[in-house]
Design an enzyme around this catalytic site. Structure first.
Site: not given
Ligand code: BTN
Length: 329
Positions: A125, A190, A325
């Protein structure tokens, strides 16, 4: 080096036994020199391959690879009606990008599911990268069609985070908590994240790519690139995880939850989400861009918006680019 050959080579080596260059070349219909070239490309992807004179190549301890048929076989009948047999990539830029590209090309179908052993441009994100080393974790994306418009999707990422927690709890992982909008935490570290990217109409039909990343066997070496406290399933459970079974159970849960979400929205999930909220009653800051607000976290409402008590009044916040946060106690 063709992608199919690379995938086949990884599969052959995954048993952890030695295979001679000659044997491998025969199996793939290529020369020994070409095998060596492919092995070098696998080494550069981070695979732990040993080359021993007179014996050949092996992957120390072997690898347990994602297997589309094994995942599909463990889907329930209901899941199979909604989610297709997954596509597994050895390496890809981003599983989310792959499905977005298919949508763009007019080839995006409801229920397409893909996995990758490694992402070279995995994203998280708010423009952050998602660290995606080979064969260790879960990186997957699912394409889903909604007909009520993007604005009705506010609670979607919360529902998916809850699906993930429910699946992991059924497998014996305890004390998982949620961080709005969609992080899964264990003791403030996380474990998994979700990235939802939508295309289509604000009020009408839209397609959504649901991307999920779960830390399963994260290596210390790769983890040095992660900029926040993290944990993986292996260290929580103290044993190796069968990724194929895990994701099959996850998508059985997600398929049920998405059907309920499509018909009834977020409200049936609201109280369950609030029970797992790691930030409940805590002093928090919510920020989007330069702006930041402080208050006490009251949980989420039936649309999935975050509620904060600020100076005696309740304010609601919607997902997207907002981040949350805990304040210092
Ligand atoms: C976050 O918490 O920031 C979100 C992470 C999301 C990661 C997943 S891995 C599969 C899919 N493809 C990506 O490029 N991102 C999501």
């Amino acid at each position: 080096v063709s992608k199919e050959n690379r995938k086949r080579l990884v599969e052959l080596l995954s048993d952890g036994e030695f295979h001679s260059g000659e044997q491998l070349g025969e199996a793939l219909g290529v020369s020994r020199a070409s095998i060596w070239k492919q092995v070098k490309s696998l080494l550069s992807m981070g695979l732990d391959i040993q080359a021993v004179k007179g014996r050949g190549y092996r992957i120390l301890d072997g690898l347990s690879l994602l297997d589309a048929n094994a995942v599909h076989a463990a889907f329930t009948e209901n899941t199979r009606r909604y989610i297709q047999c997954p596509e597994v990539f050895t390496q890809i830029d981003s599983t989310n990008q792959y499905l977005l590209d298919l949508l763009e090309a007019g080839e995006g179908k409801q229920g397409l599911l893909c996995f990758a052993e490694q992402q070279t441009a995995g994203r998280g994100r708010r423009g952050k990268p998602w660290v995606s080393p080979f064969g260790k974790n879960i990186y997957c994306s699912l394409l889903w069609h909604f007909d009520k418009g993007i604005s009705a999707l506010e609670g979607l990422s919360l529902v998916i985070a809850l699906s993930l927690v429910k699946t992991l709890e059924k497998q014996g992982v305890q004390e998982l908590e949620l961080k709005w909008p969609n992080d899964i935490l264990s003791k403030d570290k996380k474990l998994a994240g979700i990235l939802i990217e939508a295309r289509g109409d604000l009020v009408d039909a839209c397609d959504v790519v649901i991307g999920i990343g779960i830390n399963v066997h994260m290596s210390q070496q790769s983890a040095s690139a992660i900029d926040q406290p993290w944990v993986d399933l292996y260290s929580l459970q103290g044993k190796k995880i069968d990724r194929n079974i895990l994701v099959a159970h996850l998508f059985n849960q997600i398929s049920d939850d998405l059907q309920q979400f499509s018909s009834s929205g977020f409200s049936p999930f609201c109280s369950e989400w609030n029970e797992k909220n790691s930030f409940l009653d805590k002093r928090v800051s919510v920020s989007s861009g330069k702006e930041s607000k402080r208050g006490v976290c009251l949980g989420v409402n039936s649309q999935g918006a975050l509620l904060l008590e600020i100076d005696g009044r309740t304010e609601s916040f919607y997902g997207g680019e907002v981040s949350l946060r805990k304040d210092e106690e």
